[in-house]
Design a protein around this motif. Structure first.
Motif, PDB file in Angstrom:
ATOM      1  N   LYS A 140     -20.349 -34.691  -8.822  1.00  0.00           N
ATOM      2  CA  LYS A 140     -20.352 -35.073 -10.309  1.00  0.00           C
ATOM      3  C   LYS A 140     -21.801 -35.402 -10.768  1.00  0.00           C
ATOM      4  O   LYS A 140     -22.246 -35.268 -11.936  1.00  0.00           O
ATOM      5  N   LYS A 141     -22.372 -35.849  -9.633  1.00  0.00           N
ATOM      6  CA  LYS A 141     -23.736 -36.366  -9.933  1.00  0.00           C
ATOM      7  C   LYS A 141     -24.761 -35.337 -10.225  1.00  0.00           C
ATOM      8  O   LYS A 141     -26.127 -35.441 -10.581  1.00  0.00           O
ATOM      9  N   LEU A 142     -24.437 -33.966  -9.891  1.00  0.00           N
ATOM     10  CA  LEU A 142     -25.230 -32.707 -10.224  1.00  0.00           C
ATOM     11  C   LEU A 142     -25.608 -32.700 -11.732  1.00  0.00           C
ATOM     12  O   LEU A 142     -26.612 -32.185 -12.052  1.00  0.00           O
ATOM     13  N   PHE A 143     -24.628 -33.105 -12.395  1.00  0.00           N
ATOM     14  CA  PHE A 143     -24.806 -33.022 -14.141  1.00  0.00           C
ATOM     15  C   PHE A 143     -26.212 -33.686 -14.515  1.00  0.00           C
ATOM     16  O   PHE A 143     -26.834 -33.440 -15.419  1.00  0.00           O
ATOM     17  N   GLU A 144     -26.253 -34.776 -13.929  1.00  0.00           N
ATOM     18  CA  GLU A 144     -27.472 -35.678 -14.292  1.00  0.00           C
ATOM     19  C   GLU A 144     -28.651 -34.840 -13.838  1.00  0.00           C
ATOM     20  O   GLU A 144     -29.640 -34.676 -14.796  1.00  0.00           O
ATOM     21  N   HIS A 145     -28.805 -34.109 -12.779  1.00  0.00           N
ATOM     22  CA  HIS A 145     -29.980 -33.339 -12.533  1.00  0.00           C
ATOM     23  C   HIS A 145     -30.055 -32.101 -13.479  1.00  0.00           C
ATOM     24  O   HIS A 145     -31.056 -31.667 -13.839  1.00  0.00           O
TER      25      HIS A 145
END
Length: 208
Positions: A140-145
């Motif tokens: 889910k943290k991929l979205f920030e990148h």
């Protein structure tokens, strides 16, 4: 009866993806050094070429592993697209540097340096995102990148357009043609970074 484990192969995919991302950062930094410090140009471009070849090697390893693996950590198509998109970034960085040598251009100006800086930042964002593919909990943290990479690509578009405006004020048409091709290759490198972000986003949507 020997029990076969699929985990080593899955881990190998992640290792190779992260290696490709790290190599992308290294070639982007080498290119930034070239345009910021216009000395020892042939040697610096030779180093960039070596890094591009290293990137090709990692890409070939990923594709070969895909052919050997029955089970993959996420969709085969996404793994292949991710590998090729990262390889495209390194290819375009190498092409940009190669054009500079081939066309015997003068010292790069601020627009070139600014675009090179955006490529470095986008590459580092990809390298920071890549390890988050390993676990569903971190996907889910991929979205920030992805959001940041898209922002950087938009900034690169703005720099590219501004560079073209300035370029066509030049009187020497040969220089216009040379630098336009270099700027197009650099801007395309940021487009491919956005392609990588799109793959990250797709993987996260399917698996997170």
């Amino acid at each position: 009866m020997v029990k076969l484990s699929l985990m080593p192969r899955e881990e190998k995919f992640f290792d190779l993806i992260e290696a490709a991302a790290a190599n992308m950062v290294e070639i982007a930094v080498a290119f930034k050094d070239l345009v910021d410090d216009w000395r020892d140009v042939p040697d610096k471009i030779s180093k960039i070429a070596d890094l591009e070849h290293a990137g090709d090697s990692v890409t070939h390893q990923i594709i070969a592993l895909l052919h050997r693996s029955f089970v993959t950590p996420f969709d085969r198509e996404d793994i292949a697209l991710l590998a090729h998109s990262m390889d495209d970034v390194t290819d375009l960085i190498h092409s940009s540097a190669d054009y500079m040598l081939l066309y015997k251009v003068g010292t790069p100006g601020p627009r070139v340096q600014s675009l090179a800086g955006l490529i470095v930042t986008a590459a580092r964002e990809i390298a920071a995102a890549a390890p988050k593919l390993r676990k569903t909990a971190t996907m889910k943290k991929l979205f920030e990148h992805c959001i940041e990479i898209n922002r950087l690509e938009n900034l690169a578009d703005q720099e590219f357009r501004a560079a073209l405006v300035e370029l066509f004020d030049e009187q020497n048409m040969a220089d216009v043609i040379k630098w336009r091709e270099i700027f197009e290759a650099m801007e395309s490198a940021t487009d491919r970074c956005e392609d990588v972000a799109n793959v990250f986003e797709g993987v996260a949507l399917k698996n997170a």
